[in-house]
Design an enzyme around this catalytic site. Structure first.
Site, PDB file in Angstrom:
ATOM      1  N   LYS A  13     109.546  68.355 -48.165  1.00  0.00           N
ATOM      2  CA  LYS A  13     110.553  69.425 -48.119  1.00  0.00           C
ATOM      3  C   LYS A  13     110.007  70.612 -47.338  1.00  0.00           C
ATOM      4  CE  LYS A  13     113.425  72.249 -51.259  1.00  0.00           C
ATOM      5  NZ  LYS A  13     112.932  73.606 -51.397  1.00  0.00           N
ATOM      6  N   HIS A  51     113.668  77.003 -47.301  1.00  0.00           N
ATOM      7  CA  HIS A  51     113.559  77.589 -48.639  1.00  0.00           C
ATOM      8  C   HIS A  51     114.621  78.676 -48.860  1.00  0.00           C
ATOM      9  CE1 HIS A  51     110.500  77.095 -51.911  1.00  0.00           C
ATOM     10  NE2 HIS A  51     111.062  78.196 -52.373  1.00  0.00           N
TER      11      HIS A  51
HETATM   12  C1  LIG Z   1     115.781  81.289 -57.086  1.00  0.00           C
HETATM   13  C2  LIG Z   1     115.231  80.172 -56.250  1.00  0.00           C
HETATM   14  C3  LIG Z   1     114.145  79.445 -56.740  1.00  0.00           C
HETATM   15  C4  LIG Z   1     113.654  78.372 -55.991  1.00  0.00           C
HETATM   16  N1  LIG Z   1     112.653  77.603 -56.515  1.00  0.00           N
HETATM   17  C5  LIG Z   1     112.230  76.511 -55.835  1.00  0.00           C
HETATM   18  C6  LIG Z   1     111.279  75.638 -56.409  1.00  0.00           C
HETATM   19  O1  LIG Z   1     110.837  75.821 -57.532  1.00  0.00           O
HETATM   20  N2  LIG Z   1     110.879  74.585 -55.655  1.00  0.00           N
HETATM   21  C7  LIG Z   1     111.363  74.335 -54.399  1.00  0.00           C
HETATM   22  O2  LIG Z   1     110.953  73.371 -53.759  1.00  0.00           O
HETATM   23  N3  LIG Z   1     112.299  75.135 -53.862  1.00  0.00           N
HETATM   24  C8  LIG Z   1     112.740  76.196 -54.547  1.00  0.00           C
HETATM   25  N4  LIG Z   1     113.722  76.983 -54.009  1.00  0.00           N
HETATM   26  C9  LIG Z   1     114.324  76.603 -52.711  1.00  0.00           C
HETATM   27  C10 LIG Z   1     115.519  75.660 -52.914  1.00  0.00           C
HETATM   28  O3  LIG Z   1     115.086  74.380 -53.289  1.00  0.00           O
HETATM   29  C11 LIG Z   1     116.334  75.510 -51.629  1.00  0.00           C
HETATM   30  O4  LIG Z   1     115.484  75.150 -50.566  1.00  0.00           O
HETATM   31  C12 LIG Z   1     117.086  76.781 -51.256  1.00  0.00           C
HETATM   32  O5  LIG Z   1     117.655  77.369 -52.403  1.00  0.00           O
HETATM   33  C13 LIG Z   1     118.171  76.483 -50.242  1.00  0.00           C
HETATM   34  O6  LIG Z   1     118.790  77.655 -49.819  1.00  0.00           O
HETATM   35  P1  LIG Z   1     120.240  78.138 -50.359  1.00  0.00           P
HETATM   36  O7  LIG Z   1     120.131  78.282 -51.825  1.00  0.00           O
HETATM   37  O8  LIG Z   1     120.447  79.445 -49.669  1.00  0.00           O
HETATM   38  O9  LIG Z   1     121.225  77.099 -49.926  1.00  0.00           O
HETATM   39  C14 LIG Z   1     114.227  78.053 -54.728  1.00  0.00           C
HETATM   40  C15 LIG Z   1     115.311  78.807 -54.263  1.00  0.00           C
HETATM   41  C16 LIG Z   1     115.827  79.837 -55.013  1.00  0.00           C
HETATM   42  C17 LIG Z   1     117.031  80.580 -54.507  1.00  0.00           C
HETATM   43  O1  LIG Z   2     110.847  81.510 -55.752  1.00  0.00           O
HETATM   44  C1  LIG Z   2     110.748  80.512 -55.057  1.00  0.00           C
HETATM   45  O2  LIG Z   2     111.499  80.325 -54.092  1.00  0.00           O
HETATM   46  C2  LIG Z   2     109.752  79.517 -55.351  1.00  0.00           C
HETATM   47  O3  LIG Z   2     109.992  78.399 -55.023  1.00  0.00           O
HETATM   48  C3  LIG Z   2     108.459  79.840 -55.982  1.00  0.00           C
HETATM   49  C4  LIG Z   2     107.693  78.813 -56.509  1.00  0.00           C
HETATM   50  C5  LIG Z   2     106.455  79.078 -57.094  1.00  0.00           C
HETATM   51  C6  LIG Z   2     105.963  80.348 -57.162  1.00  0.00           C
HETATM   52  C7  LIG Z   2     106.724  81.359 -56.646  1.00  0.00           C
HETATM   53  C8  LIG Z   2     107.963  81.107 -56.067  1.00  0.00           C
END
Ligand SMILES: Cc1cc2nc3c(=O)[nH]c(=O)nc-3n(C[C@H](O)[C@H](O)[C@H](O)COP(=O)(O)O)c2cc1C
Ligand SMILES: O=C(O)C(=O)c1ccccc1
Length: 428
Positions: free
Chosen positions: A293, A317
């Protein structure tokens, strides 16, 4: 075959006769507005925020707006087929829930509610490594399937433990996130001095892990006094944390272990030195299909396949890591071309509606991942909110295909609009 758009419309309009309205708004701008009122300031900043000036958050959206559907008439498309096969499993819909950590910030039942919502809507969920509950508790609720997302820890033993737990709990794949080897510069969170994990949110996969328990106990004891195995008391305390009150354990538990758990998490959750050599070891570490990813460059996609990886997820992300990063929809055609049908190519970052999903799929994505919209559904209405948000996106995807004269997403015709350098549509 699907007519899910009509089914959903009928349901809404019929309920409306007796005065019932959908539980959450059916389009993203109103959904986000309503969710903002329902969430704490900190939670909203964390979820909605992006890196730097949030240029990439906006660019992700602008990239969708540069592609226009050119509908074709009189094609007699009565039913649509959007099913896809991913790693030997049939998915009725080409959509999964993106992994989102610390959802315990917006809802008490967090990932449990998300899993139930995804299951209701018939889609798979990618369970975050930074979930608010242990994967063993989420898995049985995700009856339409789930994948496990992994942040590669500085502790290889912890990585192996996460992989073993994912396999034992029935994950369909492991998604290794590459773009967050270190946290991006996020002014909204910085200005509030707020990181959920530092308060013990989103660390339940860790506190429920025996390898992590040992690391946390070492932190609590200091290196000299540490025993090789975690004491039963330490394991019990950490399990209590992960089961009962992930969010407030710093206030609720007197033992020094909770604080040590947070410190240990912050120290070990990610390895900044991650390299292709580590990816090469994955094949011997797990029998699960591996998805990388955060791939945005065609050469990285090719290299991933050379390393035996089973799929790539084109993601920035959600614009939370590099301000000014390339929007994912712009990166997609190059990655699709490089992969050349040898593996699934997924996309996230900016999907807000079924019309967005249709465009990403027409540009060659095998499936898309929905991110922030489901968090807003969760914040407003828990399980029902997640289920509705997903069903509404799927309904609009189905209607978009119907009206475009497309039986499958690949049949949707697109043209690039008002872009300085129109991106070429990949050959398929
Ligand atoms: C609040 C938040 C927390 C996220 N935490 C993770 C995570 O724990 N692991 C991860 O791979 N991506 C994480 N992401 C990224 C999402 O998997 C994803 O790539 C992203 O939300 C896509 O963008 P969009 O929400 O604007 O469509 C996070 C995104 C947000 C908004
Ligand atoms: O907030 C995030 O987007 C996220 O994926 C993350 C994951 C681990 C630590 C801090 C942020």
């Amino acid at each position: 075959m699907s007519q899910s758009g009509r089914v959903r419309q009928d349901e809404v309009y019929r309920a409306g006769i007796t005065g019932r309205r959908p539980a959450v708004p059916t389009a993203f701008p109103a959904l986000e507005r309503r969710a903002r009122w329902a969430m704490s300031r900190r939670a909203h900043a964390y979820v909605a925020g992006g890196a730097g000036s949030e240029e990439t958050v906006r660019a992700n959206r602008a990239a969708f707006e540069r592609w226009r559907v050119v509908p074709r008439m009189l094609r007699g498309v009565g039913e649509r087929d959007t099913a896809v096969e991913l790693f030997g499993r049939r998915h009725e819909h080409p959509l999964l829930l993106a992994p989102i950590g610390a959802s315990d910030l917006v809802h008490r039942r967090a990932d449990l509610a998300v899993a139930e919502g995804a299951a209701h809507a018939g889609v798979s969920m990618i369970v975050s490594n930074q979930a608010g509950f242990p994967m063993e508790e989420i898995a049985p609720r995700a009856t339409a399937g789930w994948w496990s997302q992994l942040y590669w820890s500085t502790s290889d033993d912890l990585v192996d433990s996460f992989l073993a737990r994912a396999e034992a709990s029935g994950a369909g794949a492991v998604v290794v996130t590459l773009d967050t080897t270190t946290l991006g510069w996020r002014p909204r969170d910085l200005d509030l001095g707020h990181l959920p994990f530092a308060r013990g949110l989103g660390i339940a996969q860790y506190t429920s892990d025996p390898v992590f328990a040992r690391l946390a106990q070492e932190t609590a004891d200091g290196p000299r006094r540490s025993s090789p195995r975690p004491t039963p008391a330490a394991v019990r305390t950490l399990l209590e944390i992960s089961r009962h009150h992930p969010g407030r354990f710093l206030d609720n538990l007197r033992s020094p272990l909770p604080r040590a758990a947070v410190e240990t998490f912050l120290r070990v959750y990610s390895r900044p030195t991650l390299s292709w050599d580590d990816i090469a070891t994955l094949r011997s570490r797990t029998r699960l299909p591996v998805v990388l990813k955060g791939v945005l460059h065609p050469d990285d996609a090719r290299r991933a396949l050379d390393h035996g990886v089973d799929g790539v997820l084109v993601s920035n992300h959600g614009g939370r890591q590099i301000d000014g990063s390339v929007p994912t929809l712009d990166a997609l055609p190059g990655v699709v071309e490089a992969v050349a049908g040898r593996a699934p190519v997924l996309l996230d970052s900016g999907i807000r509606s079924g019309a967005d999903a249709a465009r990403a799929l027409a540009l060659g994505a095998t499936a898309v991942c929905l991110g922030r919209p489901w968090v807003y559904g969760l914040a407003l209405a828990g399980t029902a909110g997640v289920a509705q948000v997903v069903r509404d996106v799927l309904a609009e995807l189905d209607l978009t295909l119907a009206l475009a004269g497309a039986r499958t997403p690949a049949d949707v015709e697109l043209e690039a609009f008002a872009s300085a350098e129109p991106a070429a549509r990949p050959a398929r």
